[in-house]
Write a protein that holds these residues in place. Structure first.
Motif, PDB file in Angstrom:
ATOM      1  N   SER A 133      27.101  23.858  -5.584  1.00 30.44           N
ATOM      2  CA  SER A 133      28.289  23.278  -6.223  1.00 30.44           C
ATOM      3  C   SER A 133      28.268  21.763  -6.108  1.00 30.44           C
ATOM      4  CB  SER A 133      29.556  23.837  -5.577  1.00 30.44           C
ATOM      5  OG  SER A 133      29.587  23.542  -4.195  1.00 30.44           O
ATOM      6  N   GLN A 134      28.958  21.111  -7.044  1.00 34.55           N
ATOM      7  CA  GLN A 134      29.056  19.658  -7.072  1.00 34.55           C
ATOM      8  C   GLN A 134      30.518  19.262  -7.302  1.00 34.55           C
ATOM      9  OE1 GLN A 134      26.328  18.010 -10.000  1.00 34.55           O
ATOM     10  NE2 GLN A 134      24.993  19.783  -9.780  1.00 34.55           N
ATOM     11  N   ALA A 135      30.857  18.057  -6.882  1.00 37.91           N
ATOM     12  CA  ALA A 135      32.219  17.551  -7.041  1.00 37.91           C
ATOM     13  C   ALA A 135      32.458  17.115  -8.493  1.00 37.91           C
ATOM     14  CB  ALA A 135      32.466  16.388  -6.097  1.00 37.91           C
ATOM     15  N   ILE A 136      33.700  16.751  -8.767  1.00 41.95           N
ATOM     16  CA  ILE A 136      34.042  16.252 -10.096  1.00 41.95           C
ATOM     17  C   ILE A 136      33.347  14.919 -10.368  1.00 41.95           C
ATOM     18  CG2 ILE A 136      36.240  17.467 -10.247  1.00 41.95           C
ATOM     19  CD1 ILE A 136      37.645  14.998  -9.237  1.00 41.95           C
ATOM     20  N   ASN A 137      33.154  14.623 -11.638  1.00 43.01           N
ATOM     21  CA  ASN A 137      32.464  13.413 -12.083  1.00 43.01           C
ATOM     22  C   ASN A 137      33.469  12.267 -12.230  1.00 43.01           C
ATOM     23  OD1 ASN A 137      31.252  11.393 -13.717  1.00 43.01           O
ATOM     24  ND2 ASN A 137      29.812  12.896 -14.531  1.00 43.01           N
ATOM     25  N   PRO A 138      33.277  11.140 -11.520  1.00 45.76           N
ATOM     26  CA  PRO A 138      34.234  10.022 -11.604  1.00 45.76           C
ATOM     27  C   PRO A 138      34.467   9.541 -13.036  1.00 45.76           C
ATOM     28  CG  PRO A 138      32.706   9.682  -9.792  1.00 45.76           C
ATOM     29  CD  PRO A 138      32.207  10.869 -10.552  1.00 45.76           C
ATOM     30  N   ALA A 139      33.418   9.541 -13.855  1.00 44.73           N
ATOM     31  CA  ALA A 139      33.567   9.069 -15.236  1.00 44.73           C
ATOM     32  C   ALA A 139      34.474  10.003 -16.032  1.00 44.73           C
ATOM     33  CB  ALA A 139      32.197   8.973 -15.905  1.00 44.73           C
ATOM     34  N   VAL A 140      34.366  11.307 -15.786  1.00 39.44           N
ATOM     35  CA  VAL A 140      35.214  12.278 -16.480  1.00 39.44           C
ATOM     36  C   VAL A 140      36.661  12.150 -16.012  1.00 39.44           C
ATOM     37  CG1 VAL A 140      35.655  14.732 -16.870  1.00 39.44           C
ATOM     38  CG2 VAL A 140      33.306  13.885 -16.817  1.00 39.44           C
ATOM     39  N   VAL A 141      36.848  11.915 -14.707  1.00 35.24           N
ATOM     40  CA  VAL A 141      38.199  11.712 -14.170  1.00 35.24           C
ATOM     41  C   VAL A 141      38.847  10.504 -14.830  1.00 35.24           C
ATOM     42  CG1 VAL A 141      39.575  11.259 -12.119  1.00 35.24           C
ATOM     43  CG2 VAL A 141      37.584  12.751 -11.965  1.00 35.24           C
ATOM     44  N   GLU A 142      38.113   9.402 -14.886  1.00 36.36           N
ATOM     45  CA  GLU A 142      38.663   8.182 -15.483  1.00 36.36           C
ATOM     46  C   GLU A 142      38.999   8.394 -16.952  1.00 36.36           C
ATOM     47  OE1 GLU A 142      37.425   3.541 -16.469  1.00 36.36           O
ATOM     48  OE2 GLU A 142      36.230   4.704 -15.029  1.00 36.36           O
ATOM     49  N   GLU A 143      38.111   9.038 -17.684  1.00 31.98           N
ATOM     50  CA  GLU A 143      38.361   9.284 -19.102  1.00 31.98           C
ATOM     51  C   GLU A 143      39.604  10.143 -19.309  1.00 31.98           C
ATOM     52  OE1 GLU A 143      36.127  11.382 -22.956  1.00 31.98           O
ATOM     53  OE2 GLU A 143      35.148  11.316 -20.998  1.00 31.98           O
TER      54      GLU A 143
END
Length: 290
Positions: free
Chosen positions: A61-71
């Motif tokens: 598993s991997q954490a959420i993507n910062p770029a997707v969060v910002e978008e």
């Protein structure tokens, strides 16, 4: 009072039709299996996923993507709305920290906006139950501040108990020793786990046979629910490839506690990588955690 959007991550395990009908925004958690990375549960055939796990494939598993969060955050802020983000427990993932850092950075760019990030201290549909409460409170006209305060005051009252059918998956994830897995499987031992005060899964004993394990979940609810009946307009059950067992537990819960609605859904692959097929959990509001 400014409008606010409710955002969560796919680890909340809310059914897709629930999310769509209530227009809740989701940020994907990621799972990699046999070299392929998936967003949330998208693109994964559950039967094929579980078949590969039973054959020995080990997903990561991997954490959420910062770029997707910002978008995602920007898409809301640009509409002149505030944000309530309900995150997967910070004790098992860096997702909460990613969302908090993004919120802090965007607060400088959008000084008029409120961006509230709540560490749910929960997993799977226990996080989803908090999202459901937040949605209901917003529908009732509660402010962002009122909703956040309720979540912070009550998130540790979401009670969670799991059972796992196959100890070998816990052994692969480093949760139990190989000897324990082998002996336990031979003796048909089923481990029981709860979500503790730190938001981590904690072993609380074992039972013999699957049927006793399922009934132990219902008995746990009987111990914890007194005084919290009114908060349980919705109770949740999550499972990995054992829908028949999940329905059995749901029927027991409805009959014993007169619960109006029980939500059943698959455990998201990104948080079920160590539990394996046959994992099943019961989630509800109660007196609190051990």
């Amino acid at each position: 009072m400014r409008e606010y959007e409710i955002i969560t991550d796919t680890n909340s395990d809310l059914p897709k039709d629930y999310v769509i009908s209530r227009k809740i925004l989701e940020i994907p958690q990621y799972t990699t299996l046999d070299g392929v990375t998936y967003e949330g549960a998208e693109g994964i055939d559950p039967k094929e996923f579980y078949r590969k796990m039973r054959a020995g494939s080990v997903p990561q598993s991997q954490a959420i993507n910062p770029a997707v969060v910002e978008e995602t955050f920007r898409s809301v802020l640009d509409q002149g709305k505030d944000i309530l983000y309900i995150s997967f427990t910070s004790t098992l993932s860096s997702s909460y920290n990613v969302a908090s850092m993004t919120a802090k950075e965007l607060a400088e760019e959008y000084p008029e906006a409120k961006i509230c990030v709540v560490d749910s201290m929960n997993v799977s549909l226990s996080e989803g139950l908090l999202v459901n409460k937040a949605w209901n409170m917003r529908r009732e006209g509660k402010s962002l501040e009122e909703t956040v305060q309720w979540l912070e005051d009550n998130k540790m009252h979401v009670c969670v108990k799991f059972t796992v059918d196959d100890l070998h998956h816990l052994q692969r994830g480093g949760r139990v020793s190989k000897t324990t897995a082998v002996v336990g499987s031979i003796l048909n031992i089923k481990p029981m786990m709860i979500l503790d005060q730190e938001g981590k899964l904690k072993a609380v004993g074992t039972v013999r046979t699957r049927k006793k394990a399922l009934m132990a979940l219902v008995d746990y609810m009987g111990e914890k629910i007194p005084g919290w009946e009114k908060e349980n307009d919705l109770v949740a059950i999550v499972h990995r490839d054992c829908l028949e067992d999940a329905q059995f537990v749901a029927d027991q819960v409805k009959a014993r506690f007169q619960i109006p609605e029980v939500m059943i859904n698959d455990i998201n692959p990104s948080i079920g990588v160590h539990a394996g097929p046959g994992a099943l959990g019961l989630l509800f509001f109660g007196t609190g955690r051990e």
